[in-house]
Design a protein around this motif. Sequence first.
Motif, PDB file in Angstrom:
ATOM      1  N   GLY A   1       3.506  -9.992   9.735  1.00  0.00           N
ATOM      2  CA  GLY A   1       3.726  -8.549   9.801  1.00  0.00           C
ATOM      3  C   GLY A   1       5.111  -8.148   9.346  1.00  0.00           C
ATOM      4  O   GLY A   1       5.287  -7.182   8.597  1.00  0.00           O
TER       5      GLY A   1
ATOM      6  N   GLU B   1       5.654  -8.538   5.454  1.00  0.00           N
ATOM      7  CA  GLU B   1       4.977  -7.504   4.675  1.00  0.00           C
ATOM      8  C   GLU B   1       5.680  -6.160   4.806  1.00  0.00           C
ATOM      9  O   GLU B   1       5.847  -5.451   3.820  1.00  0.00           O
ATOM     10  CB  GLU B   1       3.525  -7.379   5.110  1.00  0.00           C
ATOM     11  CG  GLU B   1       2.637  -6.649   4.117  1.00  0.00           C
ATOM     12  CD  GLU B   1       2.698  -5.151   4.253  1.00  0.00           C
ATOM     13  OE1 GLU B   1       2.440  -4.468   3.252  1.00  0.00           O
ATOM     14  OE2 GLU B   1       3.006  -4.658   5.349  1.00  0.00           O
TER      15      GLU B   1
ATOM     16  N   LEU C   1       2.049 -14.312  13.667  1.00  0.00           N
ATOM     17  CA  LEU C   1       1.722 -12.898  13.493  1.00  0.00           C
ATOM     18  C   LEU C   1       2.972 -12.066  13.232  1.00  0.00           C
ATOM     19  O   LEU C   1       2.963 -11.166  12.393  1.00  0.00           O
ATOM     20  CB  LEU C   1       0.983 -12.371  14.724  1.00  0.00           C
ATOM     21  CG  LEU C   1      -0.461 -12.802  14.881  1.00  0.00           C
ATOM     22  CD1 LEU C   1      -0.987 -12.357  16.235  1.00  0.00           C
ATOM     23  CD2 LEU C   1      -1.311 -12.247  13.768  1.00  0.00           C
TER      24      LEU C   1
ATOM     25  N   LEU D   1       0.036  -3.712  13.118  1.00  0.00           N
ATOM     26  CA  LEU D   1      -0.688  -4.200  14.291  1.00  0.00           C
ATOM     27  C   LEU D   1      -0.399  -5.675  14.530  1.00  0.00           C
ATOM     28  O   LEU D   1      -0.187  -6.087  15.670  1.00  0.00           O
ATOM     29  CB  LEU D   1      -2.189  -3.967  14.118  1.00  0.00           C
ATOM     30  CG  LEU D   1      -3.067  -4.362  15.284  1.00  0.00           C
ATOM     31  CD1 LEU D   1      -2.768  -3.481  16.489  1.00  0.00           C
ATOM     32  CD2 LEU D   1      -4.521  -4.260  14.898  1.00  0.00           C
ATOM     33  N   ALA D   2      -0.365  -6.478  13.460  1.00  0.00           N
ATOM     34  CA  ALA D   2      -0.050  -7.902  13.597  1.00  0.00           C
ATOM     35  C   ALA D   2       1.351  -8.090  14.159  1.00  0.00           C
ATOM     36  O   ALA D   2       1.582  -8.956  15.014  1.00  0.00           O
ATOM     37  CB  ALA D   2      -0.180  -8.612  12.251  1.00  0.00           C
TER      38      ALA D   2
ATOM     39  N   TRP E   1       1.297   1.381   3.215  1.00  0.00           N
ATOM     40  CA  TRP E   1       1.410   0.388   4.275  1.00  0.00           C
ATOM     41  C   TRP E   1       0.125   0.374   5.073  1.00  0.00           C
ATOM     42  O   TRP E   1      -0.321   1.396   5.583  1.00  0.00           O
ATOM     43  CB  TRP E   1       2.573   0.712   5.182  1.00  0.00           C
ATOM     44  CG  TRP E   1       3.905   0.540   4.519  1.00  0.00           C
ATOM     45  CD1 TRP E   1       4.146   0.084   3.259  1.00  0.00           C
ATOM     46  CD2 TRP E   1       5.167   0.810   5.094  1.00  0.00           C
ATOM     47  NE1 TRP E   1       5.472   0.075   3.003  1.00  0.00           N
ATOM     48  CE2 TRP E   1       6.130   0.517   4.127  1.00  0.00           C
ATOM     49  CE3 TRP E   1       5.574   1.285   6.311  1.00  0.00           C
ATOM     50  CZ2 TRP E   1       7.479   0.662   4.359  1.00  0.00           C
ATOM     51  CZ3 TRP E   1       6.922   1.435   6.534  1.00  0.00           C
ATOM     52  CH2 TRP E   1       7.857   1.122   5.575  1.00  0.00           C
ATOM     53  N   THR E   2      -0.453  -0.796   5.165  1.00  0.00           N
ATOM     54  CA  THR E   2      -1.686  -0.903   5.927  1.00  0.00           C
ATOM     55  C   THR E   2      -1.352  -1.055   7.400  1.00  0.00           C
ATOM     56  O   THR E   2      -0.376  -1.723   7.761  1.00  0.00           O
ATOM     57  CB  THR E   2      -2.519  -2.106   5.468  1.00  0.00           C
ATOM     58  OG1 THR E   2      -1.738  -3.288   5.616  1.00  0.00           O
ATOM     59  CG2 THR E   2      -2.918  -1.957   4.004  1.00  0.00           C
ATOM     60  N   PRO E   3      -2.138  -0.456   8.257  1.00  0.00           N
ATOM     61  CA  PRO E   3      -1.845  -0.558   9.693  1.00  0.00           C
ATOM     62  C   PRO E   3      -2.097  -1.956  10.255  1.00  0.00           C
ATOM     63  O   PRO E   3      -1.638  -2.266  11.344  1.00  0.00           O
ATOM     64  CB  PRO E   3      -2.785   0.466  10.322  1.00  0.00           C
ATOM     65  CG  PRO E   3      -3.872   0.649   9.347  1.00  0.00           C
ATOM     66  CD  PRO E   3      -3.272   0.423   7.994  1.00  0.00           C
ATOM     67  N   TYR E   4      -2.791  -2.797   9.496  1.00  0.00           N
ATOM     68  CA  TYR E   4      -3.079  -4.144   9.994  1.00  0.00           C
ATOM     69  C   TYR E   4      -1.809  -4.972  10.136  1.00  0.00           C
ATOM     70  O   TYR E   4      -1.681  -5.774  11.054  1.00  0.00           O
ATOM     71  CB  TYR E   4      -4.068  -4.860   9.074  1.00  0.00           C
ATOM     72  CG  TYR E   4      -5.376  -4.123   8.942  1.00  0.00           C
ATOM     73  CD1 TYR E   4      -6.207  -3.960  10.045  1.00  0.00           C
ATOM     74  CD2 TYR E   4      -5.755  -3.561   7.741  1.00  0.00           C
ATOM     75  CE1 TYR E   4      -7.391  -3.271   9.942  1.00  0.00           C
ATOM     76  CE2 TYR E   4      -6.944  -2.871   7.626  1.00  0.00           C
ATOM     77  CZ  TYR E   4      -7.760  -2.731   8.732  1.00  0.00           C
ATOM     78  OH  TYR E   4      -8.927  -2.048   8.626  1.00  0.00           O
ATOM     79  N   PHE E   5      -0.875  -4.794   9.240  1.00  0.00           N
ATOM     80  CA  PHE E   5       0.358  -5.562   9.327  1.00  0.00           C
ATOM     81  C   PHE E   5       1.260  -5.055  10.449  1.00  0.00           C
ATOM     82  O   PHE E   5       1.933  -5.841  11.112  1.00  0.00           O
ATOM     83  CB  PHE E   5       1.090  -5.562   7.990  1.00  0.00           C
ATOM     84  CG  PHE E   5       0.370  -6.343   6.938  1.00  0.00           C
ATOM     85  CD1 PHE E   5       0.337  -7.724   6.981  1.00  0.00           C
ATOM     86  CD2 PHE E   5      -0.293  -5.710   5.920  1.00  0.00           C
ATOM     87  CE1 PHE E   5      -0.327  -8.457   6.025  1.00  0.00           C
ATOM     88  CE2 PHE E   5      -0.961  -6.421   4.950  1.00  0.00           C
ATOM     89  CZ  PHE E   5      -0.985  -7.804   5.007  1.00  0.00           C
TER      90      PHE E   5
END
Length: 58
Positions: free
Chosen positions: A17, A20, A13, A43-44, A37-41
């Motif tokens: 993250g 990216e 993870l 968050l990961a 920038w997506t918050p998923y990365f």
Amino acid sequence: MRRYRLQMISLMLMWIGGIEVAASFLAKYWFHFDFRWTPYFFLALLVGIGMYMAAKLI
């Protein structure tokens, strides 16, 4: 065995993250591309760091 599995998942993870976020940062400043920038990365990356710390303490 469970602790090592948690460490490996958290390292994956963190790598996903971190790569990216670093790639988006470099593409923005070197090539002037505007990536959202997506918050998923993020968050990961944060979950990976938290899991790694928790696995080290267990």
